[in-house]
Write an enzyme that holds these catalytic residues in place. Structure first.
Site, mmCIF file in Angstrom:
data_model
loop_
_atom_site.group_PDB
_atom_site.id
_atom_site.type_symbol
_atom_site.label_atom_id
_atom_site.label_comp_id
_atom_site.label_asym_id
_atom_site.label_seq_id
_atom_site.Cartn_x
_atom_site.Cartn_y
_atom_site.Cartn_z
ATOM 1 N N TYR A 17 -1.527 0.280 10.457
ATOM 2 C CA TYR A 17 -1.789 -0.342 9.148
ATOM 3 C C TYR A 17 -0.548 -0.241 8.261
ATOM 4 C CZ TYR A 17 -3.622 -0.718 4.354
ATOM 5 O OH TYR A 17 -3.816 -1.061 3.038
ATOM 6 N N GLU B 129 0.256 3.630 1.764
ATOM 7 C CA GLU B 129 0.346 4.084 3.160
ATOM 8 C C GLU B 129 1.720 3.751 3.755
ATOM 9 O OE1 GLU B 129 -1.917 5.836 5.160
ATOM 10 O OE2 GLU B 129 -3.083 6.160 3.350
ATOM 11 N N SER C 125 0.816 -1.216 0.000
ATOM 12 C CA SER C 125 0.000 0.000 0.000
ATOM 13 C C SER C 125 0.851 1.269 0.000
ATOM 14 C CB SER C 125 -0.880 -0.015 1.253
ATOM 15 O OG SER C 125 -1.412 1.257 1.506
HETATM 16 P P1 NAP Z 1 -11.356 -4.540 2.027
HETATM 17 O O1 NAP Z 1 -12.530 -4.237 1.170
HETATM 18 O O2 NAP Z 1 -11.272 -3.953 3.375
HETATM 19 O O3 NAP Z 1 -11.243 -6.137 2.162
HETATM 20 C C1 NAP Z 1 -10.460 -6.749 3.139
HETATM 21 C C2 NAP Z 1 -10.697 -8.232 3.096
HETATM 22 O O4 NAP Z 1 -9.880 -8.876 4.091
HETATM 23 C C3 NAP Z 1 -12.142 -8.661 3.391
HETATM 24 O O5 NAP Z 1 -12.530 -9.616 2.440
HETATM 25 C C4 NAP Z 1 -12.054 -9.301 4.766
HETATM 26 O O6 NAP Z 1 -12.967 -10.343 4.954
HETATM 27 C C5 NAP Z 1 -10.644 -9.902 4.693
HETATM 28 N N1 NAP Z 1 -10.130 -10.255 6.017
HETATM 29 C C6 NAP Z 1 -10.068 -9.461 7.118
HETATM 30 N N2 NAP Z 1 -9.581 -10.178 8.153
HETATM 31 C C7 NAP Z 1 -9.336 -11.436 7.701
HETATM 32 C C8 NAP Z 1 -8.830 -12.619 8.300
HETATM 33 N N3 NAP Z 1 -8.492 -12.664 9.595
HETATM 34 N N4 NAP Z 1 -8.698 -13.720 7.541
HETATM 35 C C9 NAP Z 1 -9.072 -13.701 6.224
HETATM 36 N N5 NAP Z 1 -9.555 -12.624 5.598
HETATM 37 C C10 NAP Z 1 -9.681 -11.495 6.338
HETATM 38 O O7 NAP Z 1 -10.002 -4.138 1.268
HETATM 39 P P2 NAP Z 1 -9.771 -3.810 -0.290
HETATM 40 O O8 NAP Z 1 -10.036 -2.368 -0.504
HETATM 41 O O9 NAP Z 1 -10.439 -4.822 -1.122
HETATM 42 O O10 NAP Z 1 -8.197 -3.983 -0.386
HETATM 43 C C11 NAP Z 1 -7.619 -5.243 -0.694
HETATM 44 C C12 NAP Z 1 -6.192 -5.262 -0.178
HETATM 45 O O11 NAP Z 1 -5.445 -4.221 -0.794
HETATM 46 C C13 NAP Z 1 -6.066 -5.043 1.330
HETATM 47 O O12 NAP Z 1 -4.979 -5.801 1.784
HETATM 48 C C14 NAP Z 1 -5.740 -3.557 1.433
HETATM 49 O O13 NAP Z 1 -5.046 -3.279 2.608
HETATM 50 C C15 NAP Z 1 -4.885 -3.376 0.200
HETATM 51 N N6 NAP Z 1 -4.887 -2.020 -0.360
HETATM 52 C C16 NAP Z 1 -6.077 -1.417 -0.660
HETATM 53 C C17 NAP Z 1 -6.069 -0.151 -1.216
HETATM 54 C C18 NAP Z 1 -7.359 0.537 -1.592
HETATM 55 O O14 NAP Z 1 -7.326 1.741 -1.857
HETATM 56 N N7 NAP Z 1 -8.462 -0.178 -1.672
HETATM 57 C C19 NAP Z 1 -4.847 0.493 -1.484
HETATM 58 C C20 NAP Z 1 -3.659 -0.188 -1.199
HETATM 59 C C21 NAP Z 1 -3.693 -1.454 -0.651
HETATM 60 P P3 NAP Z 1 -14.289 -10.262 5.906
HETATM 61 O O15 NAP Z 1 -14.601 -8.818 6.127
HETATM 62 O O16 NAP Z 1 -15.309 -11.005 5.132
HETATM 63 O O17 NAP Z 1 -13.888 -10.981 7.141
#
Ligand code: NAP
Length: 326
Positions: A151, A129, A127
């Site tokens: 984070y 971040e 990320s």
């Molecule tokens: P998100 O919508 O918050 O999804 C996070 C996922 O992680 C959910 O499916 C959640 O599942 C799962 N999770 C949480 N705890 C868990 C556990 N203990 N075991 C297994 N699964 C677990 O995030 P996103 O926006 O799709 O982002 C995807 C990834 O990219 C993340 O790692 C995020 O940090 C990274 N990222 C995102 C952005 C952005 O702008 N979106 C930018 C840079 C990096 P449940 O809620 O169903 O438990």
């Protein structure tokens, strides 16, 4: 058929990636945490071709079982506590899932795939971040990290662990350093979606006001469906590497808010918006802006949907969703 295992299948990116991989002919497996995860029904309705596998990033045994069952060619580790504000409230859980979770997925791949000539390719969701208190503008793959939240710190651990497994075990492991990417599937706790949802509800007379903390911080905001293609492209290269994925533009939360009200046909946003200091964070990241020139030259990837269009897509989607509820 190639096979892919996605952690974080119930999240924004997991859903977009599953759809994208299906369009490329993959069998898609998704790790689902919890014994009665409330999001799974929606996933099975929207993405009926995804094979759910029970597992948790806190539990290595479950990850080994998931990799054994899926027999994947590619593993995308998108699961995380991904909301910066929550990471300040639950730093230990964030380190456990967002940080150590990466190590456990890599261990599962190492154990199931074997040490040498491991054919499983791995993508880690790093990320922007991690750049935090930025050392240079714009940020690229060589910019040093200075995370400003639990984070960001956990993501730095995951990033370096991925590099270590590439160097120590010869694993095909890549980190995508993705800048913010949004869309209608963004969780309602994130600022862009909080804005688009509130604007839609205010426009329809379903809500009177909305409160925010600091809206002056600037982010490089792209469109999520485009970003998952970059993840896949990284795993199709001859050599594993890390890439910044970004638009190269930066805009404040305040600009997002103003464009969103404007698009909904509300000229003056002031009567509807309040400041709430409870939304302030102990440490902030003031501005992020990415340099994705490596992704452009090596992956042929470039963002197309820019800020104004992103705001329009999100507000239109929430207006439609809220109208359907009324
Ligand atoms: P998100 O919508 O918050 O999804 C996070 C996922 O992680 C959910 O499916 C959640 O599942 C799962 N999770 C949480 N705890 C868990 C556990 N203990 N075991 C297994 N699964 C677990 O995030 P996103 O926006 O799709 O982002 C995807 C990834 O990219 C993340 O790692 C995020 O940090 C990274 N990222 C995102 C952005 C952005 O702008 N979106 C930018 C840079 C990096 P449940 O809620 O169903 O438990």
């Amino acid at each position: 058929m190639p096979r892919a295992l996605i952690t974080g299948i119930t999240g924004q990116d997991g859903q977009h990636l599953a759809k994208f991989l299906k369009s490329k002919g993959y069998d898609v497996y998704g790790l689902v945490a919890g014994q009665a995860n409330p999001k799974i029904d929606g996933i099975q309705e929207r993405l009926p071709y995804v094979e759910p596998l029970s597992g948790d990033l806190r539990d290595l045994t479950s990850l080994i079982a998931a990799v054994e069952q899926a027999q994947p060619d590619e593993v995308y580790n998108l699961g995380a506590i991904s909301f910066v504000a929550l990471s300040f409230k639950q730093p230990e859980l964030t380190a456990e899932i967002t940080g150590l979770g990466v190590l456990r997925v890599l261990e599962a791949i190492r154990i199931v795939g074997g040490m040498q000539n491991n054919p499983i390719r791995f993508y880690q969701a790093s990320s922007s971040e991690m750049f935090g208190k930025v050392r240079e503008v714009p940020q690229n793959e060589k910019t040093p990290f200075h995370p400003r939240s639990p984070y960001g710190v956990a993501k730095v651990f995951g990033h370096y662990t991925t590099t270590n497994y590439r160097e120590a075990y010869g694993l095909f492991a890549c980190s995508g350093i993705l800048f913010n990417h949004e869309g209608p599937l963004r969780g309602p706790e994130f600022v862009t979606r909080k804005i688009s949802k509130a604007v839609a509800r205010i426009k329809l007379g379903l809500q009177e006001k909305v409160a925010f903390g600091d809206l002056s911080t600037e982010r490089d905001w792209g469109y999520a469906p485009e970003y998952v293609e970059a993840m896949w492209l990284m795993l199709q290269q001859p050599e594993p590497d890390d890439y910044v994925i970004a638009t190269g533009e930066t805009h404040s939360g305040q600009e997002f808010l103003e464009r969103a009200f404007e698009h909904a046909g509300i000229d003056d946003w002031r009567p509807y918006v309040e400041f709430d200091e409870r939304n302030l964070r102990p440490a902030e990241v003031n501005q992020l802006i990415g340099d994705a020139s490596k992704a452009k030259s090596k992956l042929g990837w470039e963002s197309k949907v820019r800020f104004e269009e992103l705001v329009r897509i999100m507000v239109d989607s929430d207006l439609k969703a809220e109208q359907a509820h009324t």
